[in-house]
Scaffold this motif. Sequence first.
Motif, short mmCIF file in Angstrom:
data_model
loop_
_atom_site.label_atom_id
_atom_site.label_comp_id
_atom_site.label_asym_id
_atom_site.label_seq_id
_atom_site.Cartn_x
_atom_site.Cartn_y
_atom_site.Cartn_z
N LEU A 33 -29.59 86.27 -55.43
CA LEU A 33 -28.51 86.16 -54.45
C LEU A 33 -28.24 84.69 -54.11
CD1 LEU A 33 -26.72 87.82 -52.33
CD2 LEU A 33 -28.53 87.26 -50.71
N SER A 34 -29.32 83.91 -53.98
CA SER A 34 -29.17 82.50 -53.63
C SER A 34 -28.51 81.71 -54.77
CB SER A 34 -30.53 81.88 -53.32
OG SER A 34 -31.08 82.52 -52.20
N ARG A 35 -28.85 82.08 -56.00
CA ARG A 35 -28.20 81.39 -57.12
C ARG A 35 -26.70 81.69 -57.13
NH1 ARG A 35 -33.33 81.69 -59.66
NH2 ARG A 35 -33.13 83.91 -60.11
N THR A 36 -26.34 82.93 -56.83
CA THR A 36 -24.92 83.29 -56.77
C THR A 36 -24.24 82.51 -55.65
OG1 THR A 36 -25.73 85.51 -57.20
CG2 THR A 36 -23.38 85.29 -56.83
N LEU A 37 -24.93 82.42 -54.50
CA LEU A 37 -24.39 81.71 -53.35
C LEU A 37 -24.14 80.24 -53.68
CD1 LEU A 37 -23.69 81.52 -50.32
CD2 LEU A 37 -26.11 81.21 -49.84
N ARG A 38 -25.12 79.65 -54.36
CA ARG A 38 -25.05 78.25 -54.74
C ARG A 38 -23.84 77.99 -55.66
NH1 ARG A 38 -27.27 75.16 -58.58
NH2 ARG A 38 -27.58 73.07 -57.77
N THR A 39 -23.68 78.88 -56.64
CA THR A 39 -22.57 78.76 -57.58
C THR A 39 -21.24 78.89 -56.84
OG1 THR A 39 -23.98 79.90 -59.14
CG2 THR A 39 -21.70 79.62 -59.78
N ARG A 40 -21.22 79.81 -55.88
CA ARG A 40 -19.99 80.05 -55.12
C ARG A 40 -19.60 78.82 -54.29
NH1 ARG A 40 -17.58 84.98 -53.22
NH2 ARG A 40 -16.39 84.61 -51.33
N VAL A 41 -20.59 78.23 -53.62
CA VAL A 41 -20.31 77.03 -52.81
C VAL A 41 -19.83 75.89 -53.71
CG1 VAL A 41 -21.31 75.28 -51.29
CG2 VAL A 41 -21.92 77.67 -50.98
N LEU A 42 -20.49 75.73 -54.84
CA LEU A 42 -20.11 74.66 -55.78
C LEU A 42 -18.69 74.87 -56.27
CD1 LEU A 42 -20.97 72.17 -57.39
CD2 LEU A 42 -21.77 73.70 -59.20
N ARG A 43 -18.36 76.10 -56.55
CA ARG A 43 -17.04 76.38 -57.08
C ARG A 43 -15.94 76.21 -56.02
NH1 ARG A 43 -15.70 81.49 -60.78
NH2 ARG A 43 -13.45 81.45 -60.49
N HIS A 44 -16.17 76.77 -54.84
CA HIS A 44 -15.13 76.73 -53.81
C HIS A 44 -14.94 75.36 -53.19
CE1 HIS A 44 -15.02 81.32 -52.90
NE2 HIS A 44 -15.13 81.07 -54.17
N THR A 45 -16.03 74.59 -53.11
CA THR A 45 -15.93 73.31 -52.39
C THR A 45 -16.26 72.10 -53.27
OG1 THR A 45 -18.25 73.27 -51.71
CG2 THR A 45 -16.73 74.46 -50.28
N GLY A 46 -16.89 72.33 -54.40
CA GLY A 46 -17.30 71.21 -55.25
C GLY A 46 -18.60 70.56 -54.79
N ILE A 47 -19.25 71.13 -53.77
CA ILE A 47 -20.46 70.53 -53.22
C ILE A 47 -21.70 71.21 -53.81
CG2 ILE A 47 -21.76 70.03 -51.10
CD1 ILE A 47 -19.11 68.59 -51.07
N PRO A 48 -22.57 70.44 -54.50
CA PRO A 48 -23.82 71.03 -55.00
C PRO A 48 -24.83 71.20 -53.86
CG PRO A 48 -23.69 68.71 -55.62
CD PRO A 48 -22.43 69.02 -54.87
N THR A 49 -25.60 72.28 -53.89
CA THR A 49 -26.56 72.55 -52.82
C THR A 49 -27.93 72.92 -53.40
OG1 THR A 49 -25.82 74.84 -52.84
CG2 THR A 49 -24.86 73.44 -51.16
N SER A 50 -28.93 72.92 -52.54
CA SER A 50 -30.24 73.43 -52.91
C SER A 50 -30.64 74.47 -51.86
CB SER A 50 -31.29 72.33 -52.89
OG SER A 50 -30.86 71.25 -53.67
N ILE A 51 -31.34 75.51 -52.28
CA ILE A 51 -31.74 76.56 -51.34
C ILE A 51 -33.24 76.80 -51.44
CG2 ILE A 51 -31.35 78.94 -50.57
CD1 ILE A 51 -28.62 78.85 -51.92
N GLY A 52 -33.92 76.71 -50.30
CA GLY A 52 -35.34 77.04 -50.24
C GLY A 52 -35.49 78.36 -49.49
N LEU A 53 -36.35 79.25 -50.01
CA LEU A 53 -36.55 80.55 -49.38
C LEU A 53 -38.01 80.70 -49.01
CD1 LEU A 53 -34.64 82.55 -52.11
CD2 LEU A 53 -33.83 82.24 -49.78
N ALA A 54 -38.28 81.19 -47.80
CA ALA A 54 -39.65 81.42 -47.37
C ALA A 54 -39.63 82.28 -46.11
CB ALA A 54 -40.36 80.10 -47.10
N LYS A 55 -40.83 82.60 -45.60
CA LYS A 55 -40.91 83.49 -44.44
C LYS A 55 -40.56 82.78 -43.13
CE LYS A 55 -43.92 87.28 -45.74
NZ LYS A 55 -45.16 87.05 -46.51
N THR A 56 -40.75 81.46 -43.06
CA THR A 56 -40.49 80.75 -41.81
C THR A 56 -39.63 79.52 -42.07
OG1 THR A 56 -42.38 79.27 -42.01
CG2 THR A 56 -42.79 81.40 -40.96
N LYS A 57 -39.09 78.97 -41.00
CA LYS A 57 -38.24 77.79 -41.12
C LYS A 57 -39.00 76.61 -41.71
CE LYS A 57 -34.67 77.93 -37.56
NZ LYS A 57 -34.27 77.39 -36.25
N THR A 58 -40.23 76.43 -41.24
CA THR A 58 -41.03 75.30 -41.70
C THR A 58 -41.28 75.39 -43.21
OG1 THR A 58 -42.08 75.32 -39.54
CG2 THR A 58 -43.12 73.97 -41.22
N LEU A 59 -41.63 76.61 -43.66
CA LEU A 59 -41.88 76.79 -45.09
C LEU A 59 -40.57 76.72 -45.90
CD1 LEU A 59 -44.61 79.59 -45.03
CD2 LEU A 59 -44.95 77.18 -45.65
#
Lengths: 434, 128
Positions: A118-144
Amino acid sequence: MLGLIDSNNFYVSCERVFDPKLEKRPVVVLSNNDGCIVARSEEAKAMGIPMGAPYFKVKSLLERQQVEVLSSNYHLYGSMARRVVDTIQEVVPELEIYSVDEQFLDFSSFSGQDLSELSRTLRTRVLRHTGIPTSIGLAKTKTLAKLANRLAKKNRVHKGVYLLEDTRLIRKYLSLSPVSDLWGIGSRYAARLAKHNIITALDLYDAPSMWVKKEMTIVGLRLWHELHGTPCLSLEQVQKPKKNICTSRSFGKLQTSYSALSEAAAHHASCCAQKLREQRSVAAFVNVFVQTNRHNEHHPQYRNSFTYPLPETTNDTRHIVHYTEQALQRIFRPNFYYQKCGVIVSGLTPEDNRQLALFENDEIVQEFSSSVAKPMANTPCSLMKIMDEVNYRFGHNTLKLASCGTKADWHMRQAHRSPRYTTHWDELPVVYCH
Amino acid sequence: MSSQSFSERIAQFQKLPFLSGDIFARDLDLTEYVLAHSSSCYFIKVKGNGMSPLNIFDGDLLVVDRSLSATKNDLVIATQNGEFLLMQFAGQAIGQYSFFSDADVGNSSQNLAPKLWGVITHVIHHCR
């Protein structure tokens, strides 16, 4: 599961969307007044150009290396940030806007789904709609999630998405991070931890919770739980109103005249008032400060500030500007070269439970007929409403007080600013058809 | 008319049921029509008459939607050699985009292939 989505080199990425010439080239963006470097492209980072470096110090290096240098273009970045958030929200509606280029995502309503996918799809979508590359970290808490985000960005094999869940891997990465890298740990707190032999993030992770609670207070304990996968920091979806609002700016060139300072102060005061109305607060105090350039040894030095208690709490531009001027008159001294001035409004309370003054005057008409704009704190002011609406529709500063001046000689230095491609009709990107 | 002072006019203005929702109806909003998806739509200005065979003229305003996939004969904005180009999409070759435009006739060999930037959804033309 939480996520942290972060726009890579956000300011540089925004510039590249509308100027394809900047692609694959070293690019840096300068702070207000072209002071120091606040954003670098990967190419510029690889050249060893340090973050935060004062522009005048690295100018010749940048020229030699043919680095593209840009002034910050906050209209563009603000517009692109909104587009990025809107695009994310179409996929993940629950999010916290943490900063202009970072958002925490709440995936709790996506249970059972492959979140990396899902995050990879989201990343592609943001890149496509806005041209902005992003990175996404997933974990159980904000700190992680913050840690996972850094891993997603650092290591190319992850393709911008990293899920950090496995305890073995969490321990491994924590052992590689100094504790000061953790979210919310400042250098002072890190020094305190170092006294107890807590150097890496893993040292904190392995410390017994009772000890952490005793020695490191509730802040440390909260962090300890976060590292162990128990969320202690919730998503703040609604932005909390600020306790005070400050608007200040260094002058493009040093100013000596009262009129220049008074225009700048009136401008800052207007910005404060508008921000107050945006968050539906009223202020009790207005503080004005001025200072000379302390790095300049040849000029005499002066700095001062004055706080004016407002007779009635208000968010009306006219009243705040009026008292700003009163305060400035008390601290202005001639024959100094001023580098900066600013306005702070404080003692903020919600506008709807505002204390009414004993002699409130709601005859707004009088203010127009009297030649002096008498401060009359108050009235749920339809004039301010109209002013905000006009400025929202036709652009910032379309309607302003005359005391803010029209020449704005004191404005920021932005020698290398790109066009405001998405917010100004006369600065749109152009396609040439020969 | 001008016998009214400025302050009187302001006072009168304030007595109007300003923006009162239950009396007035909202008119059509052109942005709704043109910007189907506002967070991915951008405006680009045309300079030059090289695309007049496609009925796009100097000074026209293009609405470009980056969220759309290009299909054959779509007008698109692409980037190549650091420039924006207006092109007609010629269809999809296997795995990559191919374009038609006047601009790349003759000097195509060493150029990088154009990259799709967005699909043009509307052309706003001033008549006077």
